[in-house]
Design a protein around this motif. Structure first.
Motif, PDB file in Angstrom:
ATOM      1  N   LYS A  75       0.837  -1.212   0.000  1.00 34.82           N
ATOM      2  CA  LYS A  75       0.000   0.000   0.000  1.00 34.82           C
ATOM      3  C   LYS A  75       0.865   1.253   0.000  1.00 34.82           C
ATOM      4  O   LYS A  75       0.438   2.300  -0.488  1.00 34.82           O
ATOM      5  N   ASP A  76       2.085   1.153   0.525  1.00 33.42           N
ATOM      6  CA  ASP A  76       2.997   2.294   0.545  1.00 33.42           C
ATOM      7  C   ASP A  76       3.396   2.737  -0.858  1.00 33.42           C
ATOM      8  O   ASP A  76       3.833   3.867  -1.050  1.00 33.42           O
ATOM      9  N   GLU A  77       3.260   1.859  -1.844  1.00 40.65           N
ATOM     10  CA  GLU A  77       3.599   2.180  -3.232  1.00 40.65           C
ATOM     11  C   GLU A  77       2.461   2.923  -3.941  1.00 40.65           C
ATOM     12  O   GLU A  77       2.640   3.410  -5.051  1.00 40.65           O
ATOM     13  N   LEU A  78       1.306   2.987  -3.267  1.00 46.38           N
ATOM     14  CA  LEU A  78       0.116   3.587  -3.880  1.00 46.38           C
ATOM     15  C   LEU A  78      -0.218   4.928  -3.246  1.00 46.38           C
ATOM     16  O   LEU A  78       0.189   5.218  -2.118  1.00 46.38           O
ATOM     17  N   LEU A  79      -0.969   5.724  -3.985  1.00 46.30           N
ATOM     18  CA  LEU A  79      -1.373   7.043  -3.513  1.00 46.30           C
ATOM     19  C   LEU A  79      -2.242   6.930  -2.263  1.00 46.30           C
ATOM     20  O   LEU A  79      -3.085   6.026  -2.174  1.00 46.30           O
ATOM     21  N   PRO A  80      -2.086   7.831  -1.307  1.00 43.08           N
ATOM     22  CA  PRO A  80      -2.854   7.750  -0.059  1.00 43.08           C
ATOM     23  C   PRO A  80      -4.332   8.144  -0.203  1.00 43.08           C
ATOM     24  O   PRO A  80      -5.096   7.956   0.724  1.00 43.08           O
ATOM     25  N   LEU A  81      -4.737   8.635  -1.357  1.00 42.12           N
ATOM     26  CA  LEU A  81      -6.106   9.121  -1.512  1.00 42.12           C
ATOM     27  C   LEU A  81      -7.098   8.043  -1.938  1.00 42.12           C
ATOM     28  O   LEU A  81      -8.271   8.337  -2.145  1.00 42.12           O
ATOM     29  N   ILE A  82      -6.661   6.784  -2.019  1.00 44.29           N
ATOM     30  CA  ILE A  82      -7.547   5.717  -2.480  1.00 44.29           C
ATOM     31  C   ILE A  82      -8.068   4.870  -1.324  1.00 44.29           C
ATOM     32  O   ILE A  82      -7.538   4.906  -0.220  1.00 44.29           O
ATOM     33  N   SER A  83      -9.122   4.122  -1.627  1.00 43.78           N
ATOM     34  CA  SER A  83      -9.707   3.178  -0.682  1.00 43.78           C
ATOM     35  C   SER A  83      -9.461   1.766  -1.200  1.00 43.78           C
ATOM     36  O   SER A  83      -9.098   1.577  -2.359  1.00 43.78           O
TER      37      SER A  83
END
Length: 164
Positions: free
Chosen positions: A134-142
């Protein structure tokens, strides 16, 4: 299995659509649209429901398809017939996870969509299968347990599916 899921989704959609409008209402809308077309005044389907729901499916890492999907969502949000009546979700899984990666150029577009109320969802199964943190992904997603499960549930709830 694929045909079974498609059949179930179609049946669910048809059943829910039948509940959304009575036969008389559907016939009146169809007649109005047909008459407008014959008079050369047709400007698209009449948006006569109080609320619309759509889920966009993205399962490809092709940059042209990603841009097309983002453009399609923007166009739907700007459609004057749907203004104030539209709930949108974008579900990414498989190759579509590329859209939500921090090392990709889509953050500004996604932030703008989120500010307009678009639900940005990522399949957890894909992260597990592809060993993506999840750290590789944007924080604005669910996150949702599975992309396919999300599609099945949303369609059973009466949401339209768009798969550019």
């Amino acid at each position: 299995m694929k045909h079974l899921l498609l059949t179930a989704a179609l049946l669910a959609g048809l059943t829910l659509s039948a509940r959304a409008q009575t036969p008389a209402t559907r016939n009146a809308t169809a007649m109005h649209d047909r008459e407008a077309f014959q008079k050369g005044a047709f400007q698209g389907a009449t948006a006569d429901q109080a609320q619309y729901h759509v889920i966009y499916q993205l399962d490809s890492d092709d940059s042209k398809l990603i841009q097309q999907t983002l453009r399609n969502i923007g166009n739907a949000l700007e459609d004057s017939r749907l203004k104030g009546k539209l709930t949108v979700e974008l579900i990414a899984f498989g190759g579509g996870t590329t859209l939500y990666r921090k090392d990709q150029p889509y953050e500004a577009q996604l932030t703008a969509l989120k500010q307009k109320g678009v639900i940005l969802a990522q399949c957890l199964n894909t992260l597990k299968e592809k060993k993506i943190s999840k750290d590789e992904l944007l924080p604005l997603i669910s996150y949702v347990p599975s992309g396919n499960g999300e599609l099945i549930i949303r369609q059973a709830q009466g949401w339209s599916l768009v798969h550019p």
